[in-house]
Each structure stands twice: as C-alpha cells, then as structure tokens.
Design a protein around this motif. Structure first.
Motif, PDB file in Angstrom:
ATOM      1  N   CYS A 404       0.889  -1.329   0.089  1.00 49.60           N
ATOM      2  CA  CYS A 404      -0.051   0.026  -0.005  1.00 49.60           C
ATOM      3  C   CYS A 404       0.735   1.429   0.042  1.00 49.60           C
ATOM      4  CB  CYS A 404      -1.015  -0.168   1.205  1.00 49.60           C
ATOM      5  SG  CYS A 404      -0.019   0.090   2.877  1.00 49.60           S
ATOM      6  N   ARG A 405       2.274   0.982  -0.055  1.00 46.39           N
ATOM      7  CA  ARG A 405       3.047   2.174   0.007  1.00 46.39           C
ATOM      8  C   ARG A 405       3.571   2.453  -1.202  1.00 46.39           C
ATOM      9  NH1 ARG A 405       5.791   0.778   6.198  1.00 46.39           N
ATOM     10  NH2 ARG A 405       3.665   1.140   7.373  1.00 46.39           N
ATOM     11  N   VAL A 406       3.417   1.987  -2.401  1.00 46.37           N
ATOM     12  CA  VAL A 406       4.078   2.110  -3.534  1.00 46.37           C
ATOM     13  C   VAL A 406       3.841   3.497  -3.993  1.00 46.37           C
ATOM     14  CG1 VAL A 406       3.923   1.312  -6.235  1.00 46.37           C
ATOM     15  CG2 VAL A 406       3.866  -0.488  -4.312  1.00 46.37           C
ATOM     16  N   PRO A 407       4.914   4.136  -4.583  1.00 47.59           N
ATOM     17  CA  PRO A 407       4.578   5.377  -5.248  1.00 47.59           C
ATOM     18  C   PRO A 407       3.498   5.546  -5.916  1.00 47.59           C
ATOM     19  CG  PRO A 407       6.969   5.094  -4.744  1.00 47.59           C
ATOM     20  CD  PRO A 407       6.175   4.024  -4.720  1.00 47.59           C
ATOM     21  N   GLY A 423      13.182   7.252 -11.036  1.00 45.68           N
ATOM     22  CA  GLY A 423      12.795   6.109 -10.489  1.00 45.68           C
ATOM     23  C   GLY A 423      11.761   6.137  -9.419  1.00 45.68           C
ATOM     24  N   SER A 424      11.525   4.960  -8.645  1.00 49.08           N
ATOM     25  CA  SER A 424      10.867   5.089  -7.357  1.00 49.08           C
ATOM     26  C   SER A 424      11.184   3.752  -6.579  1.00 49.08           C
ATOM     27  CB  SER A 424       9.233   4.779  -7.486  1.00 49.08           C
ATOM     28  OG  SER A 424       8.966   3.410  -8.505  1.00 49.08           O
ATOM     29  N   TRP A 425      11.130   4.238  -5.227  1.00 48.89           N
ATOM     30  CA  TRP A 425      11.926   3.177  -4.229  1.00 48.89           C
ATOM     31  C   TRP A 425      11.139   1.909  -4.193  1.00 48.89           C
ATOM     32  CZ3 TRP A 425       9.641   1.685   0.610  1.00 48.89           C
ATOM     33  CH2 TRP A 425       8.404   2.153   0.826  1.00 48.89           C
ATOM     34  N   LEU A 426       9.905   1.826  -4.464  1.00 50.30           N
ATOM     35  CA  LEU A 426       9.099   0.615  -4.839  1.00 50.30           C
ATOM     36  C   LEU A 426       8.684   0.606  -6.170  1.00 50.30           C
ATOM     37  CD1 LEU A 426       6.973   0.157  -1.569  1.00 50.30           C
ATOM     38  CD2 LEU A 426       9.199  -1.389  -2.264  1.00 50.30           C
ATOM     39  N   PRO A 427       8.680  -0.571  -6.784  1.00 51.64           N
ATOM     40  CA  PRO A 427       8.239  -0.473  -8.373  1.00 51.64           C
ATOM     41  C   PRO A 427       6.672  -0.096  -8.456  1.00 51.64           C
ATOM     42  CG  PRO A 427       8.790  -2.897  -7.732  1.00 51.64           C
ATOM     43  CD  PRO A 427       9.323  -2.016  -6.623  1.00 51.64           C
ATOM     44  N   GLN A 428       6.410   0.379  -9.676  1.00 50.70           N
ATOM     45  CA  GLN A 428       4.977   0.519  -9.871  1.00 50.70           C
ATOM     46  C   GLN A 428       4.510  -0.274 -11.128  1.00 50.70           C
ATOM     47  OE1 GLN A 428       6.559   4.631 -10.793  1.00 50.70           O
ATOM     48  NE2 GLN A 428       5.038   5.557  -9.357  1.00 50.70           N
ATOM     49  N   PRO A 429       3.378  -0.764 -10.776  1.00 49.93           N
ATOM     50  CA  PRO A 429       2.650  -1.703 -11.992  1.00 49.93           C
ATOM     51  C   PRO A 429       2.628  -1.007 -13.145  1.00 49.93           C
ATOM     52  CG  PRO A 429       1.571  -1.935  -9.968  1.00 49.93           C
ATOM     53  CD  PRO A 429       2.373  -0.559  -9.661  1.00 49.93           C
ATOM     54  N   ALA A 430       2.646  -1.427 -14.234  1.00 52.24           N
ATOM     55  CA  ALA A 430       2.552  -1.159 -15.689  1.00 52.24           C
ATOM     56  C   ALA A 430       1.208  -0.530 -15.892  1.00 52.24           C
ATOM     57  CB  ALA A 430       2.819  -2.176 -16.690  1.00 52.24           C
ATOM     58  N   GLU A 431      -0.011  -1.224 -15.200  1.00 61.41           N
ATOM     59  CA  GLU A 431      -1.233  -0.817 -15.440  1.00 61.41           C
ATOM     60  C   GLU A 431      -1.507   0.449 -14.823  1.00 61.41           C
ATOM     61  OE1 GLU A 431      -1.293  -4.109 -12.446  1.00 61.41           O
ATOM     62  OE2 GLU A 431      -0.318  -3.549 -14.230  1.00 61.41           O
TER      63      GLU A 431
END
Length: 529
Positions: A404-407, A423-431
């Motif tokens: 729940c903490r993904v940017p 980039g972001s410290w946690l990967p974000q989904p493509a969708e």
C-alpha cells in the motif's frame, strides 16, 4: 516561523464546531508522494509542489507521516531526533515551507508524532547503553534483568508486533522493551523527563505552525505496573480485541490531558488525533473526552467488510460511542498500514461505493493518498525490494504494508509516472499508467473526478459532515438507506441490482445508473429531496 498563518485560518468560536469536526483529511506518506530531486524517494519539496493538487481535490487538511531524522528501520517510525528532518526528505526550512504554503492555500497540516518509542540511535538511548545498568538514563526506557539462572530469558512473555519477543538483550546482560522492532525501544512514560521532553516537542512543532498531531500508538504509552506476563501464545491475534497489559491502560489519559493544555495554549484550533487500537468503540471514546484529544481513528469501521448489516451496526456503534463525549466520529477506509480497500473489498466498484458512503456520514473522513485514484494493493512486489520489518521476521508474516506504500502515479505512460525523474523506491505496476492523475483528470467516469465531485458536494451541502446521527430508512436486505436533512444516501452492497423507489433527484452516483428506481450492484447514490 508560521504560527501567525495558523492563527489566521478559520477557528471555532463560541458554540460553533471546530474545523476538525467535519474535515476531510488527506494522508501523505512522504516517501511515496512526490520526488523533487530524482533520488527515487519522495520528499518535502515534492509535497510542497503538489499542494495545489490537494487544494483542488477539495480536502481540508493534510496529515504527513513521519519525516524526522531516522535510520529508517521502520520507514521513519523509528525517530532519532524529533526536531530534525531526515536528509532524505529535506531540511527544517523545507518543512517550514510546506506548512507556510499549505496555510496560504487554506490547508491545515497535521504532523505525525511517535511517542511510544524512538530509534535505538536516539541520543538518550545511546547514552543509556553507554552508562550501563542502574543509571538514570536507563530509567527513561524499560530496562530489566532477564529471567533464568543467568538472566538468559526475557523479563516477560510479551511479543513484538512484528513477531518474536518484545525484548532484546544488550551486552551488559539487561534487556530492553520494544513493542515493535528491536531498533525501536519503548519510552518509560512514568519518567518525568519523558513527559517534559514531549511537551517540548509539541511546542516546537506548534511554534512552527503545525495545526495538530496524529499520535502513533496512542494507546501504548503506559504499561501495566510490574509488566506482568500475558500468559497467552499467539498474542498478535489478540490485538484490538482484548485488554492487554501493554495497550490501552488507563494511565494514558493523564498524558493526553497534559497535552491538551499545551494544544489549548495556541490559537487556531490545534488538535490531537489518536491512533488507538482498543477493544471497543466505547474505549476509543475515552481518549476524546473534552479535556483530552479531539479525534481518534475509527479502526472498527476500517475493519468492517462490505456488508450492509455489519456496516450499519458499526456506524451506529461509532456514532453512539462518540456522542456522550461530544467528539466527532471519524471514518477511514485505507492507510499506510493496511491493504488498500479496493483490493480488500474485491473491486473498484465497491471501493467507489464505499468512498461515497464514507463521505456521506457525519464527522470527519480520512483519505489515504492514491485512494482517490482507485489504486489497488500491489501484491506481487519482489522479495528483494521489500522493506517492511515484518517481512523479515521468521514467524510467517507477509509484510503486506509495502503493497500500500508504492509511490503514486502522476502522469505519463511509463514508470515512475511523474513521481520523479529517478525511478521509485518501490516498483509501480505497468497498469498504473491509466490510473495517473493526468489520465483521470477531466474524465467524468474516473475515480479521481468522483472524489473531486463528492468533496465539492460535501462542502456545498450543509447536511454532509455535520451532526452526530443518521436517520435510517427502510431498505431491502443488503441495502443501506439513510437521510440527513433533505439529503439521502442509498448503498447496495449486493452483487445484484435492487429495486428501490427514488427518494429524490440524483446528486452523485458511484456507478452508472439506468432505471430511476433501480440501484445497481455495488453502488452508492446521493439524492436530494
């Protein structure tokens, strides 16, 4: 300094309610909101740059999760210095700028305060370790000799919230208490120096212009005398359900009475908000007596499933428990510690319907960053990127808080979607490209525009937010219907359309409507009439 700006914001006078009573408060998780310097981590300057977005969204206040100097063993909830900003987030000047600009936009700022524990890198704790057993600084924490022939066993059977014993042994043989990670030693709140220090910390941030505090683990500061054994295994399953010797002890209330005196020294309606997990709504209400705090998170509501009967019972219980102490009820669906409610409820349709239900209830509502975009929980993060302390324990916890903490996504069709340039410290989904602020802005069917419309109507409609009761109307099984003045809210929690006479003119709906007397499945409708 910005105290004068906070003073200039509207305040409660006479018998008029305080601003917090019906406020919509937006939670910003700083490392995941907006990155201004391209290091992949959100920061205070990023927050400042996005304040106009929050103003346009229509919220009243912004709650900032911790940004203090910290080794980040638990995402900043392990504080090394309560008066300093961690360099990853910026400087004290940046914090001042966020508060100052928020006030200029008419937004209030609530800062997160972590009084139950600090970091093991806090100067007090480091000095306590150096000074050794029996020295004065150790009395500011819970140091105890161990049990067993040579003190090799913990002082009692308490378990850490993150799993394993709630005690860690230091080289000189003593043990210290940490209800959370070993890097988070608990303060001893019976010690006058601890009480004095936190009153000073309150004044530091109030002088800087903060409008209030969200109080982390507000129920945990006082422990039962003698730190008695709990005598139970699987203690984590008891959290929030039973009275525990380390949570919700009556002694916490004297602390908050002393804090209220500090808050009331300042003009501008400065508030305290309790994160208090208690066995019942009535116990939560005790934190909100007129000489204590102003609000408490309604975890009983957050934990209620998508079921009409259960929701009605929780709503009634929540309102009934707050009424005797004169405090507003709060409503919350998601935060940085739980699975996002879109995933928890099983669909975007239910998440949208739940949002309109929440925003129609009397009291104050909390919105967690990204829920206005309809973001789901990220459930497939690679193990190597996880950072939640519970993920690294060996007791089977899932470390779900990372999901729940993904940017959050702002713009563009590729990660990091305008979050920053690095980039972001946690990967974000493509969708998530289709869920960004840019992609949803101007689309009348988007979740973002639904929230914007709902918050606008809530501001304009005198019945919404105000008061302390709802008038329930007759409704079929699985449906909620209630009136507030000339405003009616209907909610279908079933997976089938339900016939229900139209109680007026449609103001807003979470889903597409067809026949006027048919309430679609998993849909909430606001009516005027």
């Amino acid at each position: 300094m910005t105290q004068h700006l906070a003073d200039a914001l509207p305040t409660s006078t006479g018998t008029q309610p305080g601003w917090w009573r019906e406020a919509v408060i937006y939670q910003v998780y700083p490392r995941s909101f907006a990155d201004s310097n391209g290091d992949g981590m959100g920061d205070l300057e990023g927050i400042r740059s996005r304040l106009p977005y929050l103003k346009e969204l229509g919220v009243d206040a912004v709650w900032l999760s911790p940004f203090y100097a910290s080794p980040q063993a638990d995402a900043g909830y392990d504080v090394a210095d309560y008066r300093a900003i961690d360099p990853m987030f910026g400087t004290l000047h940046d914090a001042d700028a966020v508060i100052r600009e928020a006030h200029e936009l008419g937004l209030r700022i609530i800062v997160d305060l972590v009084p139950n524990h600090c970091s093991d890198q806090h100067e007090w704790f480091k000095q306590a370790l150096r000074e050794g057993p029996g020295t004065p600084l150790r009395e500011r924490f819970h140091f105890r000799p161990g049990q067993g022939d040579s003190g090799e066993l913990p002082p009692n059977d308490w378990e850490s919230i993150f799993g394993g014993p709630a005690w860690t042994r230091v080289p000189d043989g003593e043990w210290y208490l940490h209800l959370f990670a070993p890097e988070q030693p608990d303060f001893n709140w019976e010690h006058p120096a601890v009480q004095d220090e936190f009153r000073s910390i309150l004044r530091f941030w109030l002088d800087l212009g903060a409008d209030g505090f969200r109080i982390d683990v507000a129920h945990g500061l006082v422990k039962a005398p003698g730190l008695p054994d709990l005598g139970r295994d699987e203690q984590l399953k008891l959290l929030g359900n039973q009275v525990l010797p380390f949570f919700d002890q009556d002694g916490v209330h004297e602390i908050y009475r002393s804090w209220r005196l500090v808050l009331d020294e300042y003009a501008g309606d400065r508030i305290g908000v309790a994160e208090a997990w208690t066995p019942s709504a009535d116990r939560t209400a005790l934190y909100l007596r007129p000489d204590e705090l102003h609000q408490a998170f309604n975890f009983h509501y957050l934990n209620t499933g998508w079921d009409a009967e259960a929701l009605r019972a929780t709503i009634d219980e929540s309102l009934d428990s707050m009424r005797p102490v004169g405090a507003p009820t709060t409503w919350v669906l998601s935060n940085h510690d739980v699975v996002r409610h879109r995933t928890r409820f099983g669909s975007l349709e239910r998440a949208r319907a739940a949002a309109l239900l929440m925003l129609a209830l009397p009291g104050s509502a909390y919105v967690y960053q990204g829920e206005e975009l309809g973001l789901p929980e990220v459930v497939d993060l690679p193990d190597e990127v996880r950072q939640d302390p519970s993920f690294f324990k060996a007791n089977g916890q899932d470390g779900l808080r990372d999901g729940c903490r993904v940017p959050i996504p702002w713009s563009g069709d590729q990660a990091p979607y305008g979050f920053g340039t690095g980039g972001s410290w946690l990967p974000q989904p493509a969708e998530w490209a289709g869920l960004s602020v840019e992609a949803q802005t101007g689309d009348p069917d988007s979740t973002l525009e639904l929230y914007r419309s709902a918050l606008r109507v809530r501001r304009e409609h005198p019945a919404l937010g105000a008061g302390d009761a709802v008038e329930w109307l007759p409704a079929p099984a699985g449906v909620l219907a209630f009136r507030r003045g000339d405003f009616v809210c209907t909610v279908n929690t079933t997976d089938e359309p339900v016939r229900l006479p139209a109680p007026g003119t449609v103001v807003l709906a979470s889903g597409e409507l067809g026949e006027p007397d048919v309430l679609p499945a998993d849909c909430t409708v606001w009516w005027q009439g």
